[in-house]
Design a protein around this motif. Sequence first.
Motif, PDB file in Angstrom:
ATOM      1  N   GLY A  34       6.241  -4.787   2.479  1.00  0.00           N
ATOM      2  CA  GLY A  34       5.028  -4.155   1.979  1.00  0.00           C
ATOM      3  C   GLY A  34       4.680  -2.895   2.766  1.00  0.00           C
ATOM      4  O   GLY A  34       4.283  -1.884   2.197  1.00  0.00           O
ATOM      5  N   LEU A  35       4.824  -2.966   4.076  1.00  0.00           N
ATOM      6  CA  LEU A  35       4.504  -1.800   4.906  1.00  0.00           C
ATOM      7  C   LEU A  35       5.456  -0.642   4.610  1.00  0.00           C
ATOM      8  O   LEU A  35       5.036   0.515   4.556  1.00  0.00           O
ATOM      9  N   ARG A  36       6.746  -0.976   4.399  1.00  0.00           N
ATOM     10  CA  ARG A  36       7.710   0.093   4.041  1.00  0.00           C
ATOM     11  C   ARG A  36       7.335   0.710   2.704  1.00  0.00           C
ATOM     12  O   ARG A  36       7.335   1.926   2.520  1.00  0.00           O
ATOM     13  N   PHE A  37       6.967  -0.147   1.740  1.00  0.00           N
ATOM     14  CA  PHE A  37       6.592   0.343   0.418  1.00  0.00           C
ATOM     15  C   PHE A  37       5.364   1.253   0.518  1.00  0.00           C
ATOM     16  O   PHE A  37       5.315   2.343  -0.056  1.00  0.00           O
ATOM     17  N   GLU A  38       4.375   0.811   1.273  1.00  0.00           N
ATOM     18  CA  GLU A  38       3.142   1.589   1.399  1.00  0.00           C
ATOM     19  C   GLU A  38       3.415   2.944   2.060  1.00  0.00           C
ATOM     20  O   GLU A  38       2.876   3.975   1.638  1.00  0.00           O
ATOM     21  N   ARG A  39       4.264   2.944   3.088  1.00  0.00           N
ATOM     22  CA  ARG A  39       4.543   4.194   3.796  1.00  0.00           C
ATOM     23  C   ARG A  39       5.159   5.229   2.848  1.00  0.00           C
ATOM     24  O   ARG A  39       4.777   6.397   2.836  1.00  0.00           O
ATOM     25  N   ARG A  40       6.119   4.763   2.024  1.00  0.00           N
ATOM     26  CA  ARG A  40       6.751   5.682   1.061  1.00  0.00           C
ATOM     27  C   ARG A  40       5.742   6.164   0.019  1.00  0.00           C
ATOM     28  O   ARG A  40       5.694   7.339  -0.335  1.00  0.00           O
ATOM     29  N   SER A  41       4.899   5.229  -0.474  1.00  0.00           N
ATOM     30  CA  SER A  41       3.910   5.606  -1.490  1.00  0.00           C
ATOM     31  C   SER A  41       2.895   6.593  -0.916  1.00  0.00           C
ATOM     32  O   SER A  41       2.451   7.515  -1.590  1.00  0.00           O
ATOM     33  N   PHE A  42       2.524   6.362   0.343  1.00  0.00           N
ATOM     34  CA  PHE A  42       1.555   7.249   0.995  1.00  0.00           C
ATOM     35  C   PHE A  42       2.116   8.666   1.083  1.00  0.00           C
ATOM     36  O   PHE A  42       1.452   9.641   0.737  1.00  0.00           O
ATOM     37  N   ALA A  43       3.377   8.779   1.506  1.00  0.00           N
ATOM     38  CA  ALA A  43       4.006  10.105   1.611  1.00  0.00           C
ATOM     39  C   ALA A  43       4.052  10.759   0.235  1.00  0.00           C
ATOM     40  O   ALA A  43       3.757  11.954   0.090  1.00  0.00           O
ATOM     41  N   ALA A  44       4.382   9.962  -0.797  1.00  0.00           N
ATOM     42  CA  ALA A  44       4.500  10.512  -2.157  1.00  0.00           C
ATOM     43  C   ALA A  44       3.155  11.021  -2.675  1.00  0.00           C
ATOM     44  O   ALA A  44       3.105  11.937  -3.501  1.00  0.00           O
ATOM     45  N   PRO A  47      -2.886   9.110 -10.319  1.00  0.00           N
ATOM     46  CA  PRO A  47      -1.707   8.710  -9.547  1.00  0.00           C
ATOM     47  C   PRO A  47      -2.069   7.931  -8.284  1.00  0.00           C
ATOM     48  O   PRO A  47      -1.343   7.006  -7.903  1.00  0.00           O
ATOM     49  N   ALA A  48      -3.194   8.270  -7.654  1.00  0.00           N
ATOM     50  CA  ALA A  48      -3.599   7.533  -6.450  1.00  0.00           C
ATOM     51  C   ALA A  48      -3.971   6.095  -6.807  1.00  0.00           C
ATOM     52  O   ALA A  48      -3.620   5.140  -6.101  1.00  0.00           O
ATOM     53  N   TRP A 107       0.947  -8.759  -2.501  1.00  0.00           N
ATOM     54  CA  TRP A 107       0.784 -10.089  -3.087  1.00  0.00           C
ATOM     55  C   TRP A 107       2.127 -10.795  -3.232  1.00  0.00           C
ATOM     56  O   TRP A 107       2.229 -12.009  -3.156  1.00  0.00           O
ATOM     57  N   GLU A 108       3.176  -9.974  -3.454  1.00  0.00           N
ATOM     58  CA  GLU A 108       4.463 -10.548  -3.866  1.00  0.00           C
ATOM     59  C   GLU A 108       5.532 -10.573  -2.781  1.00  0.00           C
ATOM     60  O   GLU A 108       6.586 -11.161  -2.982  1.00  0.00           O
ATOM     61  N   SER A 109       5.313  -9.852  -1.662  1.00  0.00           N
ATOM     62  CA  SER A 109       6.444  -9.701  -0.738  1.00  0.00           C
ATOM     63  C   SER A 109       6.037  -9.960   0.704  1.00  0.00           C
ATOM     64  O   SER A 109       4.897 -10.311   0.995  1.00  0.00           O
ATOM     65  N   THR A 110       6.956  -9.730   1.612  1.00  0.00           N
ATOM     66  CA  THR A 110       6.670  -9.911   3.036  1.00  0.00           C
ATOM     67  C   THR A 110       5.877  -8.714   3.567  1.00  0.00           C
ATOM     68  O   THR A 110       5.860  -7.643   2.949  1.00  0.00           O
ATOM     69  N   LEU A 111       5.276  -8.875   4.739  1.00  0.00           N
ATOM     70  CA  LEU A 111       4.520  -7.791   5.364  1.00  0.00           C
ATOM     71  C   LEU A 111       5.429  -6.592   5.645  1.00  0.00           C
ATOM     72  O   LEU A 111       5.075  -5.448   5.348  1.00  0.00           O
ATOM     73  N   ALA A 112       6.626  -6.837   6.182  1.00  0.00           N
ATOM     74  CA  ALA A 112       7.522  -5.728   6.544  1.00  0.00           C
ATOM     75  C   ALA A 112       7.901  -4.921   5.305  1.00  0.00           C
ATOM     76  O   ALA A 112       7.868  -3.680   5.320  1.00  0.00           O
ATOM     77  N   GLU A 163      -0.273  -0.608  -7.254  1.00  0.00           N
ATOM     78  CA  GLU A 163       1.103  -1.068  -7.089  1.00  0.00           C
ATOM     79  C   GLU A 163       1.334  -1.582  -5.668  1.00  0.00           C
ATOM     80  O   GLU A 163       1.987  -2.609  -5.454  1.00  0.00           O
ATOM     81  N   SER A 164       0.760  -0.887  -4.699  1.00  0.00           N
ATOM     82  CA  SER A 164       0.921  -1.294  -3.312  1.00  0.00           C
ATOM     83  C   SER A 164       0.236  -2.649  -3.053  1.00  0.00           C
ATOM     84  O   SER A 164       0.773  -3.506  -2.342  1.00  0.00           O
TER      85      SER A 164
END
Length: 261
Positions: A226-236, A206-207, A219-224, A213-214
């Motif tokens: 991406g950072l939101r996505f990473e924060r949620r994935s990190f918590a998960a 899973p890691a 690669w595909e999106s803006t920094l803001a 995915e992160s």
Amino acid sequence: TANAEPTETIRVDERGRVGIITLHRPEAMNALNRTMVREIAAAARAFDDRDDIGAIVLTGSERAFAAGADIKEMADLSARDAYVGGLFAEFAEIERLRTPVIAAVAGYALGGGCELAMACDFILAADTAQFGQPEIKLGILPGLGGSQRLPRAIGKAKAAEMVLTGRTMGADEAERSGLVARVVAADALVDDAMRTAETIAAKSLPAVYSAKESLQVAWESTLAEGLRFERRSFAAAFAHEDQSEGMRAFVDKRDPDFRHR
Ligand code: CO8
């Protein structure tokens, strides 16, 4: 195994937790035809569906990773066939895998071959590797992401020069430019790629899925975004037992025993 289907244009193999797909059309420098793209996607999907496979190595021969899409197959194609017929539609499935894919490139990676390598998570190159988008010489332009991924990988100036002139780039320039992760001696390429894949496959599944995915979101999106996505994935990540195992192992000064299923 799930990959027992006979294949015409690729060889499919596995060692431990690593799946191996070897492009095999020696008579055509591994040029990608419809069958080959379909077979690569099917083999990759079958590996991706298995939780006992943690990484995939995609490679070609010593002479060629792939010298492009099959020009003989494309020569008489109409615009309608290319669009409505969904030429190489399965390519999108290769881009959507959860399992990390390492492209191990020796010799030519041209046109669709360069694009296939760039669609992988990263490229390991033999010192013999030659990358290029020579479509302009054929009166066309890249069609599987070359004009999009190459500028993101190596910057506008080098990408524009390559796409507009069709010139190729050797392994050292490709490493300097950030197109490849590392260059290794040609005879060590596949072993190195296997070792690298084993290193990934030994980690928490899973890691690894989540980290891949992160990186894709980066690669595909803006920094803001991406950072939101990473924060949620990190918590998960703290919802999986591999997190507590990984951290406990560090504290106990031992190797982690990740679940892998
Ligand atoms: N397609 C078909 N056959 C090929 C290809 C190819 N891309 N590349 C090599 N071959 C064949 C040759 O025709 C030759 O076959 P034969 O022996 O029957 O004549 C055999 O492979 C060996 O090739 P060479 O004799 O040319 O070997 P060399 O060592 O002299 O040269 C090169 C090797 C430099 C790789 C040379 O073969 C070459 O330039 N190949 C073409 C490279 C190229 O232009 N690639 C881009 C193709 S276009 C593309 O990839 C677009 C993809 C986007 C699709 C989008 C769909 C939506």
